[in-house]
Motif scaffolding. Structure first.
Motif, PDB file in Angstrom:
ATOM      1  N   CYS A   1       0.877  -1.750  -0.167  1.00 17.10           N
ATOM      2  CA  CYS A   1      -0.343   0.013  -0.070  1.00 17.10           C
ATOM      3  C   CYS A   1       0.862   1.061  -0.082  1.00 17.10           C
ATOM      4  CB  CYS A   1      -1.049   0.179   1.267  1.00 17.10           C
ATOM      5  SG  CYS A   1      -2.443  -0.764   0.567  1.00 17.10           S
ATOM      6  N   LEU A   2       1.874   1.324   1.141  1.00 13.48           N
ATOM      7  CA  LEU A   2       2.774   2.356   0.675  1.00 13.48           C
ATOM      8  C   LEU A   2       3.564   2.898  -1.013  1.00 13.48           C
ATOM      9  CD1 LEU A   2       4.888   1.349   4.082  1.00 13.48           C
ATOM     10  CD2 LEU A   2       3.408   4.194   3.656  1.00 13.48           C
ATOM     11  N   ASN A   3       3.845   1.382  -1.517  1.00 10.71           N
ATOM     12  CA  ASN A   3       4.473   1.665  -2.552  1.00 10.71           C
ATOM     13  C   ASN A   3       2.860   2.312  -3.940  1.00 10.71           C
ATOM     14  OD1 ASN A   3       6.838   0.648  -3.025  1.00 10.71           O
ATOM     15  ND2 ASN A   3       6.339  -0.603  -2.090  1.00 10.71           N
ATOM     16  N   GLU A   4       1.610   1.586  -3.083  1.00  8.57           N
ATOM     17  CA  GLU A   4       0.775   2.169  -4.175  1.00  8.57           C
ATOM     18  C   GLU A   4       0.897   3.659  -4.697  1.00  8.57           C
ATOM     19  OE1 GLU A   4      -3.828   1.630  -5.259  1.00  8.57           O
ATOM     20  OE2 GLU A   4      -2.673   0.359  -3.181  1.00  8.57           O
ATOM     21  N   PHE A   5       1.089   4.280  -2.762  1.00 11.06           N
ATOM     22  CA  PHE A   5       0.967   5.518  -3.286  1.00 11.06           C
ATOM     23  C   PHE A   5       2.589   6.899  -2.955  1.00 11.06           C
ATOM     24  CE2 PHE A   5      -3.268   3.915  -1.534  1.00 11.06           C
ATOM     25  CZ  PHE A   5      -3.930   4.495  -2.272  1.00 11.06           C
ATOM     26  N   ASN A   6       3.267   5.321  -3.550  1.00  9.09           N
ATOM     27  CA  ASN A   6       4.235   6.707  -3.929  1.00  9.09           C
ATOM     28  C   ASN A   6       5.124   7.289  -2.570  1.00  9.09           C
ATOM     29  OD1 ASN A   6       6.771   6.655  -5.285  1.00  9.09           O
ATOM     30  ND2 ASN A   6       5.954   9.794  -5.826  1.00  9.09           N
ATOM     31  N   PHE A   7       5.220   5.782  -1.602  1.00 11.72           N
ATOM     32  CA  PHE A   7       6.329   6.024  -1.157  1.00 11.72           C
ATOM     33  C   PHE A   7       7.273   4.614  -0.577  1.00 11.72           C
ATOM     34  CE2 PHE A   7       2.857   8.244   0.963  1.00 11.72           C
ATOM     35  CZ  PHE A   7       3.065   9.172   1.105  1.00 11.72           C
ATOM     36  N   PRO A   8       7.891   4.415  -1.473  1.00 11.01           N
ATOM     37  CA  PRO A   8       8.439   3.466  -1.781  1.00 11.01           C
ATOM     38  C   PRO A   8       9.826   2.706  -0.861  1.00 11.01           C
ATOM     39  CG  PRO A   8       9.820   4.872  -2.980  1.00 11.01           C
ATOM     40  CD  PRO A   8       8.795   5.205  -2.995  1.00 11.01           C
ATOM     41  N   ASP A   9      10.267   4.095  -0.201  1.00 12.16           N
ATOM     42  CA  ASP A   9      10.449   3.973   1.204  1.00 12.16           C
ATOM     43  C   ASP A   9      11.084   4.218   2.366  1.00 12.16           C
ATOM     44  OD1 ASP A   9      13.598   2.755   2.917  1.00 12.16           O
ATOM     45  OD2 ASP A   9      15.382   3.394   1.252  1.00 12.16           O
ATOM     46  N   PRO A  10      10.181   4.720   2.736  1.00 19.56           N
ATOM     47  CA  PRO A  10       9.355   5.953   3.726  1.00 19.56           C
ATOM     48  C   PRO A  10      10.794   5.744   4.842  1.00 19.56           C
ATOM     49  CG  PRO A  10       7.990   4.372   4.320  1.00 19.56           C
ATOM     50  CD  PRO A  10       9.120   3.507   3.199  1.00 19.56           C
ATOM     51  N   TYR A  11      11.801   5.092   4.987  1.00 18.53           N
ATOM     52  CA  TYR A  11      12.931   4.885   6.178  1.00 18.53           C
ATOM     53  C   TYR A  11      14.247   5.410   5.306  1.00 18.53           C
ATOM     54  CZ  TYR A  11       9.403   2.973   9.520  1.00 18.53           C
ATOM     55  OH  TYR A  11       8.795   3.325  10.552  1.00 18.53           O
ATOM     56  N   SER A  12      14.304   6.103   4.596  1.00 20.49           N
ATOM     57  CA  SER A  12      15.374   6.142   3.216  1.00 20.49           C
ATOM     58  C   SER A  12      16.586   7.245   4.384  1.00 20.49           C
ATOM     59  CB  SER A  12      15.231   6.024   2.666  1.00 20.49           C
ATOM     60  OG  SER A  12      15.020   7.746   2.251  1.00 20.49           O
ATOM     61  N   LYS A  13      16.647   8.168   4.786  1.00 18.42           N
ATOM     62  CA  LYS A  13      16.154   9.468   5.664  1.00 18.42           C
ATOM     63  C   LYS A  13      16.724   8.938   6.601  1.00 18.42           C
ATOM     64  CE  LYS A  13      14.444  13.318   2.885  1.00 18.42           C
ATOM     65  NZ  LYS A  13      13.529  14.219   3.902  1.00 18.42           N
ATOM     66  N   VAL A  14      15.788   7.784   7.889  1.00 20.55           N
ATOM     67  CA  VAL A  14      15.930   8.092   9.327  1.00 20.55           C
ATOM     68  C   VAL A  14      17.378   6.646   8.992  1.00 20.55           C
ATOM     69  CG1 VAL A  14      15.533   6.246  10.730  1.00 20.55           C
ATOM     70  CG2 VAL A  14      14.242   8.121   9.824  1.00 20.55           C
ATOM     71  N   LYS A  15      17.770   5.791   7.578  1.00 17.92           N
ATOM     72  CA  LYS A  15      18.657   4.754   7.948  1.00 17.92           C
ATOM     73  C   LYS A  15      20.179   4.936   7.330  1.00 17.92           C
ATOM     74  CE  LYS A  15      16.353   2.352   4.011  1.00 17.92           C
ATOM     75  NZ  LYS A  15      16.016   1.054   3.491  1.00 17.92           N
ATOM     76  N   GLN A  16      19.982   6.255   6.716  1.00 20.87           N
ATOM     77  CA  GLN A  16      21.172   7.259   6.207  1.00 20.87           C
ATOM     78  C   GLN A  16      21.679   7.777   7.377  1.00 20.87           C
ATOM     79  OE1 GLN A  16      20.710   9.644   3.366  1.00 20.87           O
ATOM     80  NE2 GLN A  16      22.780  10.268   2.722  1.00 20.87           N
ATOM     81  N   LYS A  17      20.892   7.717   7.975  1.00 17.43           N
ATOM     82  CA  LYS A  17      21.621   9.041   9.464  1.00 17.43           C
ATOM     83  C   LYS A  17      21.973   7.661  10.324  1.00 17.43           C
ATOM     84  CE  LYS A  17      19.649  11.995  13.048  1.00 17.43           C
ATOM     85  NZ  LYS A  17      19.202  12.438  14.034  1.00 17.43           N
ATOM     86  N   GLU A  18      21.219   6.572  10.592  1.00 15.67           N
ATOM     87  CA  GLU A  18      22.072   6.016  11.716  1.00 15.67           C
ATOM     88  C   GLU A  18      23.530   5.381  10.961  1.00 15.67           C
ATOM     89  OE1 GLU A  18      18.219   3.728  12.576  1.00 15.67           O
ATOM     90  OE2 GLU A  18      17.373   4.755  13.317  1.00 15.67           O
ATOM     91  N   ASN A  19      23.247   5.058   9.673  1.00 18.50           N
ATOM     92  CA  ASN A  19      24.029   4.321   9.359  1.00 18.50           C
ATOM     93  C   ASN A  19      25.494   4.709   9.539  1.00 18.50           C
ATOM     94  OD1 ASN A  19      22.941   2.168   8.637  1.00 18.50           O
ATOM     95  ND2 ASN A  19      23.059   2.516   6.485  1.00 18.50           N
ATOM     96  N   ASP A  20      25.334   6.059   9.373  1.00 17.33           N
ATOM     97  CA  ASP A  20      26.549   7.237   9.526  1.00 17.33           C
ATOM     98  C   ASP A  20      27.103   7.480  10.690  1.00 17.33           C
ATOM     99  OD1 ASP A  20      26.090   8.361   7.091  1.00 17.33           O
ATOM    100  OD2 ASP A  20      25.614   9.676   7.021  1.00 17.33           O
ATOM    101  N   ILE A  21      25.511   7.418  11.928  1.00 17.13           N
ATOM    102  CA  ILE A  21      26.120   7.056  13.566  1.00 17.13           C
ATOM    103  C   ILE A  21      27.670   5.833  13.932  1.00 17.13           C
ATOM    104  CG2 ILE A  21      25.375   7.009  16.099  1.00 17.13           C
ATOM    105  CD1 ILE A  21      23.275   9.449  14.560  1.00 17.13           C
ATOM    106  N   ALA A  22      26.427   5.074  13.268  1.00 17.09           N
ATOM    107  CA  ALA A  22      27.019   3.652  13.846  1.00 17.09           C
ATOM    108  C   ALA A  22      28.244   3.591  13.438  1.00 17.09           C
ATOM    109  CB  ALA A  22      26.321   1.985  13.028  1.00 17.09           C
ATOM    110  N   LEU A  23      28.799   4.016  12.043  1.00 19.80           N
ATOM    111  CA  LEU A  23      29.953   4.051  11.385  1.00 19.80           C
ATOM    112  C   LEU A  23      31.019   4.624  12.448  1.00 19.80           C
ATOM    113  CD1 LEU A  23      29.097   4.122   7.793  1.00 19.80           C
ATOM    114  CD2 LEU A  23      30.224   2.132   8.587  1.00 19.80           C
TER     115      LEU A  23
END
Length: 483
Positions: free
Chosen positions: A223-245
């Protein structure tokens, strides 16, 4: 009189079908046709009849969207000319209307039955999906731990759980596209559509076939994909990756300073602590949103002390004192701290023991799960800081692959063919599955031909209590193949 006639005919159909099944030594009978389509009373009566006359030895099964079977068959037959071995098919739950009720009292948004058919949307997946070669018995494998169509208490809990989380998911979707003017409008449409589907399932649990936690999660992603939200957590993931690295080298130095026994426990504890960081669990997302300082060390303090809820740690340590495994297949879960500070130190340890590692990540996004493309970036940055990881990549003792899935859960009967071939080529003798979605909601009872580790932190109070524990209880399940 009409209902009596319906019961009589349905019972007669059930008895005849049962007799034919017994005559030909069949244990399953599939029913289809307009007399049955969308009529729960008919299905219930036939099921009762089959069960009664066969004394439970024959099972009645019903086909969703069976009015389309001829069209789908003809389509797939024609598709054989288009390299069908290069891809697979999957049902899109967002485009599936399911089994609509005929009663306004049960479902107020019902359609007229005359001349209408349920929708069915099939997605052509880019890659061919096959069984994991290490399944002990693929024919009896069922990925889902609980069938919510049969477990009414679990069904009520999980439907309510997904309803309560819906507003937060919609807000997260909007936050991921702040520059899009129509993001709020699309999020509202997503919220309404998914809510409607949940209401359908409350009254007709079988509306979309087998109802499981996996199907509820997959429906939400569709349903998220149908309404063009393919990756709602993309920014969260990028931020958390930077912190963890930034913390990776410190974690490695701390581990390397420990003796062997202490190091093994610290590695496992790190794996479990990393798995706490799951935005799909409301208890965790509430903590992460209210306390920005909550990190790796804080997560360790949340973990249940040993003995764990399921505790095979001693057996695992005993096994590690034996010869190293040839190749380990690891199905990873979340981005950020989970994969960087939890999984990669463990990968590093396995490689140091002489074990090759296949790291399997989702092909497409789901929640804050790490995707294959994201893992390539993460491992490149880790290799710059870690000579062991860098050397393993260069010598192909560490290989990253995609699973073919875009789900928070894991179906071992539908994995990327390339992954399956690699597992065979490398003589994989250890499978590690981490996370609630992959190791608890699915595959908890999966039986493999090789050793396996299933580990997760239970981040849901109701589920923890049902399993006999409390929130943040630990499952560490080491299994050897049956003889």
């Amino acid at each position: 009189m009409a209902k009596s006639l319906l019961h009589m005919i349905s019972n007669d159909i059930g008895q005849l079908a049962c007799l034919y099944a017994k005559q030909h030594n069949l244990s399953q009978v599939y029913f289809g046709g307009f007399f049955i389509r969308g009529h729960p009373v008919t299905m219930h009566t036939i099921t009762y009849s089959i069960n009664f006359f066969s004394k439970g030895e024959v099972q009645a099964l019903f086909l969703r969207h069976e009015g389309y079977l001829g069209a789908i068959g003809a389509f797939l037959k024609g598709a054989e000319q288009d390299n069908p071995n290069m891809y697979s098919w999957g049902e899109n739950y967002a485009g599936s209307s399911g089994l609509m009720s005929t009663s306004p009292d049960v479902y107020p948004m019902q359609r007229s039955r005359s001349g209408t058919f349920d929708m069915l949307e099939m997605d052509r997946l880019e890659r061919q999906l096959v069984n994991l070669p290490l399944l002990f018995d693929p024919s009896s494998y069922v990925p889902d731990t609980v069938d919510l169509t049969e477990d009414a208490m679990a069904r009520e809990y999980w439907l309510t759980c997904f309803e309560d989380a819906l507003e937060g998911v919609a807000k997260r979707a909007v936050a991921s596209q702040l520059d899009a003017k129509d993001a709020v409008e699309r999020a509202e449409k997503f919220q309404q559509k998914y809510w409607n589907k949940l209401q359908t399932l409350r009254h007709q649990p079988f509306a979309y076939g087998s109802l499981t936690v996996r199907s509820l999660l997959d429906t939400r992603e569709h349903c998220l994909n149908e309404f063009n939200f393919p990756d709602p957590y993309s920014k969260v993931k990028q931020k958390e990756n930077d912190i963890a690295l930034k913390c990776y080298q410190k974690v490695i130095r701390t581990l390397d300073a420990l003796g062997w026994d202490d190091k093994q426990f610290a590695l496992v504890k790190g794996l479990l602590a990393g798995n706490v960081f799951d935005w799909g669990a409301k208890a965790v997302s509430d903590v992460l949103e209210s306390d920005p300082e909550f990190g790796f060390e804080e997560a360790k303090t949340k973990l249940q002390a040993r003995p764990w809820l399921v505790d095979s740690y001693c057996e695992w340590i005993k096994r590690l004192k034996g010869p190293p495994h040839k190749c380990a297949l690891i199905f990873v879960d979340n981005s950020g701290i989970d994969i960087i500070l939890g999984v990669f130190p463990y990968v590093r340890e396995l490689i140091s023991r002489g074990t090759e590692v296949i790291l399997a990540c989702n092909s497409g996004p789901a929640l804050n799960d790490v995707t294959y493309n994201e893992s390539l970036i993460v491992v490149e940055r880790i290799a710059e800081m870690d000579s062991i990881i860098q050397s393993a990549l260069q010598s192909e003792k560490l290989i990253l692959v995609q699973t073919g899935s875009s789900s928070p859960c894991l179906d071992l009967s539908r994995l990327d063919k390339g992954l399956a071939m690699l597992v065979k080529e490398r003589n994989t003798d250890l499978v590690i599955i981490e996370g609630m979605g992959r190791a608890i909601h699915t595959n908890y009872y999966a039986v493999l031909q090789c050793e396996s580790l299933k580990l997760a932190v239970i981040k849901n109070s109701w589920l923890a209590e049902r399993l006999g524990g409390k929130i943040f209880s630990v499952v560490f399940k080491y299994e050897t193949p049956p003889k």
